[in-house]
Design a protein around this motif. Structure first.
Motif, PDB file in Angstrom:
ATOM      1  N   ALA A  63      -0.351  -0.395  -7.710  1.00 52.30           N
ATOM      2  CA  ALA A  63      -0.574  -1.348  -6.446  1.00 52.30           C
ATOM      3  C   ALA A  63      -2.182  -1.355  -6.169  1.00 52.30           C
ATOM      4  O   ALA A  63      -2.755  -2.541  -6.141  1.00 52.30           O
ATOM      5  N   SER A 103      -4.724   1.384   3.030  1.00 51.41           N
ATOM      6  CA  SER A 103      -3.738   0.473   3.431  1.00 51.41           C
ATOM      7  C   SER A 103      -2.724  -0.090   2.281  1.00 51.41           C
ATOM      8  O   SER A 103      -1.625  -0.233   2.564  1.00 51.41           O
ATOM      9  N   ILE A 104      -3.373  -0.191   1.221  1.00 52.01           N
ATOM     10  CA  ILE A 104      -2.505  -0.391  -0.097  1.00 52.01           C
ATOM     11  C   ILE A 104      -1.336   0.615  -0.199  1.00 52.01           C
ATOM     12  O   ILE A 104      -0.447   0.303  -0.606  1.00 52.01           O
ATOM     13  N   HIS A 106      -0.166   3.090   1.762  1.00 48.19           N
ATOM     14  CA  HIS A 106       0.797   2.893   2.901  1.00 48.19           C
ATOM     15  C   HIS A 106       1.802   1.856   2.598  1.00 48.19           C
ATOM     16  O   HIS A 106       2.995   1.878   3.000  1.00 48.19           O
ATOM     17  N   SER A 107       1.458   0.700   2.011  1.00 46.49           N
ATOM     18  CA  SER A 107       2.493  -0.374   1.616  1.00 46.49           C
ATOM     19  C   SER A 107       3.517  -0.335   0.581  1.00 46.49           C
ATOM     20  O   SER A 107       4.182  -1.012   0.410  1.00 46.49           O
TER      21      SER A 107
END
Length: 122
Positions: A63, A103-104, A106-107
Motif C-alpha cells: 500500500a 493514513s495509508i 490505517h486503511s
C-alpha cells in the motif's frame, strides 16, 4: 575493434564518476542509529514470523509503495507488523508525508493500530 572500445569505456567511466558522487556532508544518522540499538525500540529484526503478521506487513508495504506521491524515503521506511499493530520507523520528507503514510497504513485491512515513529528529515 576491442582495442578502440576499451579506452573509450575507461574514459567514459572516468568522466562519469563525479556524476555519481554523493554529497555525504548532510547524511548523519548517528542519533537514529543509537536509538535503534536500544532494546526498548522495535526494529525490523523484531518482525514476527507468524504467517498472518508477515501477510499484514506485505500488505502494508504494498500500500505504501503503491502511492507514487510519496518520497523514496517513505517507500523504504522500516515497518514491523505484529497482531494488527504496525510500527513505522525511518525518515520522511515532511509532516504531511508522515500523516499520509499513517493514513495509508490505517486503511489496510487487518491493521488495528499504528505506532507512527517516523522522523521528519531536516
Amino acid at each position: 575493434m576491442t582495442f578502440r572500445i576499451a579506452p573509450l569505456l575507461a574514459f567514459a567511466a572516468l568522466i562519469s564518476a563525479p556524476a555519481f558522487a554523493q554529497d555525504t556532508s548532510k547524511v548523519d544518522n548517528t542519533q537514529i542509529n543509537q536509538r535503534d540499538r536500544q532494546t526498548e525500540h522495535a526494529t525490523p529484526f523484531d518482525q514476527s514470523n507468524d504467517p498472518a503478521d508477515i501477510k499484514l506487513a506485505a500488505s502494508v508495504r504494498a500500500a505504501i509503495v503503491a502511492d507514487d506521491g510519496l518520497s523514496s524515503a517513505a517507500h523504504n521506511l522500516k515497518l514491523i507488523a505484529a497482531k494488527g499493530v504496525v510500527t513505522l520507523r525511518g525518515p520522511v520528507k515532511d509532516a504531511a508525508e508522515k500523516a499520509r503514510v499513517e493514513s495509508i497504513v490505517h486503511s489496510v485491512a487487518g491493521v488495528s493500530q499504528v505506532e507512527n515513529q517516523l522522523d521528519i528529515k531536516h
